[in-house]
Design a protein around this motif. Structure first.
Motif, short mmCIF file in Angstrom:
data_model
loop_
_atom_site.label_atom_id
_atom_site.label_comp_id
_atom_site.label_asym_id
_atom_site.label_seq_id
_atom_site.Cartn_x
_atom_site.Cartn_y
_atom_site.Cartn_z
N GLY A 551 0.82 -1.21 0.00
CA GLY A 551 0.00 0.00 0.00
C GLY A 551 0.84 1.25 0.00
N GLY A 552 0.52 2.20 -0.85
CA GLY A 552 1.26 3.45 -0.93
C GLY A 552 2.57 3.36 -1.65
N GLY A 553 2.87 2.21 -2.25
CA GLY A 553 4.14 2.05 -2.97
C GLY A 553 4.07 2.60 -4.38
N ARG A 554 5.19 3.08 -4.87
CA ARG A 554 5.32 3.59 -6.23
C ARG A 554 6.46 2.84 -6.89
NH1 ARG A 554 1.20 5.12 -4.74
NH2 ARG A 554 0.29 7.21 -4.74
N GLY A 555 6.18 1.58 -7.30
CA GLY A 555 7.25 0.72 -7.80
C GLY A 555 7.97 1.28 -9.00
N THR A 556 7.23 1.74 -9.99
CA THR A 556 7.86 2.23 -11.22
C THR A 556 8.69 3.47 -10.95
OG1 THR A 556 5.98 1.35 -12.46
CG2 THR A 556 7.39 2.94 -13.57
N LYS A 557 8.16 4.40 -10.17
CA LYS A 557 8.90 5.64 -9.90
C LYS A 557 10.17 5.35 -9.10
CE LYS A 557 4.93 8.72 -10.06
NZ LYS A 557 4.11 9.72 -9.35
N GLU A 558 10.08 4.44 -8.11
CA GLU A 558 11.26 4.14 -7.32
C GLU A 558 12.34 3.46 -8.16
OE1 GLU A 558 9.94 1.89 -4.02
OE2 GLU A 558 8.77 3.52 -3.13
N LEU A 559 11.92 2.57 -9.07
CA LEU A 559 12.91 1.93 -9.94
C LEU A 559 13.54 2.93 -10.90
CD1 LEU A 559 11.08 -1.43 -10.76
CD2 LEU A 559 12.98 -1.07 -9.18
N LEU A 560 12.77 3.88 -11.37
CA LEU A 560 13.33 4.91 -12.24
C LEU A 560 14.34 5.78 -11.48
CD1 LEU A 560 10.19 6.08 -14.25
CD2 LEU A 560 12.13 4.79 -15.11
N ILE A 561 14.06 6.06 -10.20
CA ILE A 561 15.01 6.83 -9.40
C ILE A 561 16.31 6.05 -9.20
CG2 ILE A 561 15.40 7.83 -7.12
CD1 ILE A 561 12.44 8.53 -7.03
N ILE A 562 16.17 4.75 -8.92
CA ILE A 562 17.37 3.91 -8.76
C ILE A 562 18.19 3.88 -10.04
CG2 ILE A 562 18.15 1.54 -8.35
CD1 ILE A 562 15.77 1.21 -6.47
N ASP A 563 17.49 3.74 -11.18
CA ASP A 563 18.19 3.71 -12.46
C ASP A 563 18.88 5.05 -12.73
OD1 ASP A 563 18.76 2.49 -15.10
OD2 ASP A 563 17.46 4.11 -15.80
N SER A 564 18.22 6.16 -12.38
CA SER A 564 18.83 7.46 -12.61
C SER A 564 20.07 7.66 -11.73
CB SER A 564 17.80 8.56 -12.32
OG SER A 564 18.38 9.83 -12.43
N VAL A 565 20.01 7.26 -10.45
CA VAL A 565 21.15 7.40 -9.55
C VAL A 565 22.31 6.52 -10.01
CG1 VAL A 565 21.95 7.03 -7.19
CG2 VAL A 565 19.72 8.07 -7.61
N ALA A 566 21.98 5.28 -10.42
CA ALA A 566 23.04 4.39 -10.91
C ALA A 566 23.70 4.95 -12.16
CB ALA A 566 22.46 3.01 -11.17
N GLY A 567 22.90 5.51 -13.06
CA GLY A 567 23.47 6.10 -14.26
C GLY A 567 24.37 7.28 -13.97
N GLN A 568 23.98 8.12 -12.99
CA GLN A 568 24.83 9.25 -12.63
C GLN A 568 26.15 8.80 -12.00
OE1 GLN A 568 22.49 11.75 -10.09
NE2 GLN A 568 21.03 12.34 -11.72
N LEU A 569 26.09 7.76 -11.16
CA LEU A 569 27.34 7.24 -10.57
C LEU A 569 28.27 6.66 -11.62
CD1 LEU A 569 25.94 5.53 -7.34
CD2 LEU A 569 27.20 7.67 -7.50
N VAL A 570 27.71 5.93 -12.57
CA VAL A 570 28.54 5.35 -13.64
C VAL A 570 29.17 6.45 -14.48
CG1 VAL A 570 28.43 4.01 -15.76
CG2 VAL A 570 27.31 3.16 -13.70
N LYS A 571 28.39 7.49 -14.78
CA LYS A 571 28.93 8.58 -15.59
C LYS A 571 30.00 9.35 -14.83
CE LYS A 571 27.41 12.55 -18.31
NZ LYS A 571 26.24 13.38 -18.73
N ARG A 572 29.80 9.54 -13.53
CA ARG A 572 30.76 10.29 -12.75
C ARG A 572 32.07 9.50 -12.58
NH1 ARG A 572 28.53 11.41 -7.08
NH2 ARG A 572 26.95 12.44 -8.40
N ASN A 573 31.98 8.19 -12.34
CA ASN A 573 33.17 7.36 -12.14
C ASN A 573 33.74 6.79 -13.44
OD1 ASN A 573 32.87 7.75 -9.37
ND2 ASN A 573 31.53 5.97 -9.18
N ARG A 574 33.07 7.05 -14.55
CA ARG A 574 33.53 6.59 -15.86
C ARG A 574 33.71 5.08 -15.87
NH1 ARG A 574 37.98 11.25 -17.62
NH2 ARG A 574 36.51 13.03 -17.46
N ARG A 575 32.67 4.38 -15.49
CA ARG A 575 32.67 2.92 -15.48
C ARG A 575 31.70 2.40 -16.54
NH1 ARG A 575 34.85 0.78 -10.76
NH2 ARG A 575 36.36 2.29 -9.95
N ASN A 576 31.88 1.14 -16.88
CA ASN A 576 30.94 0.48 -17.78
C ASN A 576 29.73 0.00 -16.98
OD1 ASN A 576 32.66 0.85 -19.98
ND2 ASN A 576 33.76 -1.06 -19.55
N PHE A 577 28.59 0.03 -17.66
CA PHE A 577 27.35 -0.32 -16.95
C PHE A 577 26.40 -0.97 -17.95
CE2 PHE A 577 23.01 0.95 -15.55
CZ PHE A 577 22.99 0.23 -14.37
N SER A 578 25.86 -2.12 -17.58
CA SER A 578 24.89 -2.84 -18.41
C SER A 578 23.64 -3.09 -17.59
CB SER A 578 25.47 -4.17 -18.91
OG SER A 578 26.62 -3.95 -19.69
#
Length: 618
Positions: A551-578
């Motif tokens: 109840g009260g969960g926002r699964g899609t939005k939370e996964l999109l936030i996780i994906d956005s944070v992971a993408g920013q970390l990969v871009k900042r550290n210049r790592r490969n990401f799949s």
């Protein structure tokens, strides 16, 4: 009066220009521009003309009037004494500012007793009272003094032979405001009593299919007063309710009584409604202009090719009306070509206007949908809504597909992994027995939308919120239904709508079923869901990553936030990401009821609730 004197005084009364004001100024300028015309000397006074006999207004004592403009209407100048009489009449009419309904006629009668020589309308008095209060003509102390002087006085009017009216003023004792309000409320209750008795008897004896469709009511003072009056009368009916279905009939009858009390319209019995056209009025008007222009172009071209039938000639004359073009002119062919080209340009402009307006309306709808329901907005972008001309599926194939899913008993199969689940659930303590109170029902009703589509009974959640006295009765009957493991068939019967998932509307498997159940049954399931969720949260039964059923969960939005944070970390550290995203287009059409009961048993939900839900599933 001779001619020269008439010229000096200006036009006679009733003309467009008078001797004073703007008309006199314009006359002086014209006289100055003409050297032969005599100019009136300033030493001789110019007086405004007198009104015709019979049109002079009657003036009361102390009344002053402003000089009207030339040819205009005389406006009344309200004196301080007249303003006080307006407020006295107003307070007498509304009973000291307690009852504001239908006061204008009484106020007009009271004012004429105070100012018998004035001629005003009810609307003038009502506007003047609002003006005095809004502009602060009197301060609060003066208004209170006028109210105290006017409120205790009541006038008794007796009519004899419809001609002679005598007035007698009596003084009544001070009546508290609460007593006046109580008198008004008791009057409404007595008026509601007969309407409510008739409506409940009618709904109880009528079949479900013959119930009228209730409309959405505006939340105003009249609606609130009617609901409150019905709310005071309902306990006597709810105490004698025979069950949940009878309680639903009583509440529907009360809602129908509110409609009849305030004069709201209800649709005729039956579930079919005459839907209005989807084409807006502005588009119909422009399309009608385009159709008329195209028809006129065809007739002009026919006349240019030599067709001289009377109907064609009449249309050509109408097309050139006001342009000074005759049909026997030598250059009539060029005029026809110019007229046809002009009409074609108009048609092109109207077509662009339709496209521009349609794009604007679509943007407005998308913006409003994005604010209210983002999930539906993105779904519409991915899967456009099929139009009304899309092919429909075969009814036999549609019924066969869903009968195979809903009517066929399916037993789940348990694998060896179920032992690990049982061992993990051993730490869970049994759920406390369910006890439904009126507060639980009120909380579930408060969370529900007001005007969501109702079930087969036609009762919205709005009425469960308005008739708050029914919460205790519903809580008692809900508890009895769980203990007896019985529920009327009406509450597990719904109206199912099949919504297409894509534009391929001919495929029966490409639909999503949406079933509208009764509001009383949805309130019960909401109460049970709240208590089960509390038990699940207490023992951390659901995984942290499981947001789809929380109840009260926002699964899609939370996964999109996780994906956005992971993408920013990969871009900042210049790592490969799949990363890979898996989207199930068609995961399950149905879940076996036996598996749902097994899960409730593993999580140690109350046994009475499990047995009750098993009966409802059957």
């Amino acid at each position: 009066m001779d001619t020269n004197k008439r010229k000096r005084l200006g036009p006679l009364p009733g003309g467009r220009q008078g001797a004073s004001g703007a008309g006199a100024g314009r006359g002086s300028m014209r006289a100055a521009s003409n050297p032969r015309r005599p100019v009136p000397t300033p030493s001789r006074p110019v007086y405004p003309p007198s009104p015709p006999v019979g049109l002079a207004p009657t003036e009361s004592q102390g009344t002053q009037h402003s000089v009207p403009a030339a040819g205009g209407v005389r406006r009344m100048r309200w004196t301080n004494n007249m303003n006080e009489n307006v407020m006295r009449a107003y307070y007498r009419a509304v009973g000291g500012e307690t009852g504001r309904t239908g006061y204008r006629a009484v106020m007009h009668r009271e004012f004429l007793l105070l100012e018998p020589n004035l001629t005003v309308t009810e609307q003038n008095l009502a506007d003047r009272a609002r003006y005095i209060q809004r502009k602060g003509v009197f301060n609060a102390a003066e208004l209170e003094r006028i109210r105290r002087e006017a409120a205790p006085e009541v006038e008794s009017v007796s009519t004899e032979h419809n001609a002679v009216i005598t007035q007698q003023t009596i003084v009544r004792s001070e009546v508290p405001v609460d007593a006046i309000a109580e008198g008004v409320a008791s009057h409404k209750i007595e008026q509601m009593r007969g309407i409510l008795e008739e409506a409940i008897s009618e709904i109880r004896s009528a079949p479900l299919e013959q119930r009228p469709r209730l409309s959405r009511l505006p939340l105003n003072a009249a609606t609130r007063g009617a609901i409150e009056a019905a709310n005071r009368l309902l306990p006597s009916y709810l105490d004698g309710s025979l069950g949940l279905d009878d309680t639903g009939s009583i509440l529907f009858g009360a809602a129908l009584a509110v409609h009849r009390f305030i004069g709201a319209k209800t649709q005729e019995p039956g579930r079919t409604t005459n839907k209005s056209s989807d084409v807006p009025a502005w588009k119909k008007r422009i399309e009608r202009r385009i159709g008329l222009a195209r028809a006129l172009i065809g007739r002009l071209q026919s006349f240019r090719s030599g067709n001289t039938r009377p109907r064609i000639v009449r249309s050509v004359r109408i097309a050139f009306s006001g342009l000074g073009v005759r049909l026997d002119q030598p250059d009539i062919a060029e005029k026809l070509t110019e007229r046809i080209d002009g009409l074609k340009q108009r048609i092109a402009a109207w077509g662009k206007r339709i496209r521009r307006y349609s794009e604007r309306v679509e943007r407005f709808r998308q913006n409003r949908l994005f604010v209210s329901d983002q999930k539906r907005f993105y779904r519409k972008l991915e899967n456009p809504t099929p139009c009304s001309t899309s092919p429909k599926p075969n009814r036999a194939d549609l019924a066969a597909f869903w009968r195979n899913i809903w009517s066929r008993e399916v037993e789940h199969e348990e694998g060896p992994w179920i032992a690990a689940v049982q061992e993990a659930c051993a730490r869970i303590e049994p759920m406390n027995p369910i006890a439904i109170s009126s507060e639980n029902v009120a909380d579930a009703v408060r969370r529900a939308p007001n005007w969501k589509s109702p079930g087969a009974d036609g009762l919205h959640h709005y009425w469960l919120k308005g008739f708050s006295v029914c919460h205790a009765t519903l809580a008692r009957q809900y508890q009895e239904a769980i203990e007896r493991k019985t529920l009327p068939n009406l509450f597990t019967t719904g109206i199912t709508h099949l919504a297409p998932k894509s534009t391929n509307t001919a495929d029966p498997t490409n639909y999503r079923p949406i079933t509208c159940l009764t509001s009383i049954y949805k309130t019960l399931t909401s109460v049970l869901s709240c208590k089960i969720s509390r038990h699940i949260d207490e023992f951390n039964i659901l995984s942290v990553a499981q947001n789809g059923c929380r109840g009260g969960g926002r699964g899609t939005k939370e996964l999109l936030i996780i994906d956005s944070v992971a993408g920013q970390l990969v871009k900042r550290n210049r790592r490969n990401f799949s990363a890979a995203w898996i989207d199930y287009k068609k995961a399950f059409d149905s879940v076996p009821h036996s598996w749902l009961l097994r899960v409730l048993e593993l999580y140690k939900i109350d046994g009475a609730v499990r047995d009750f839900l098993e009966v409802c599933m059957g």
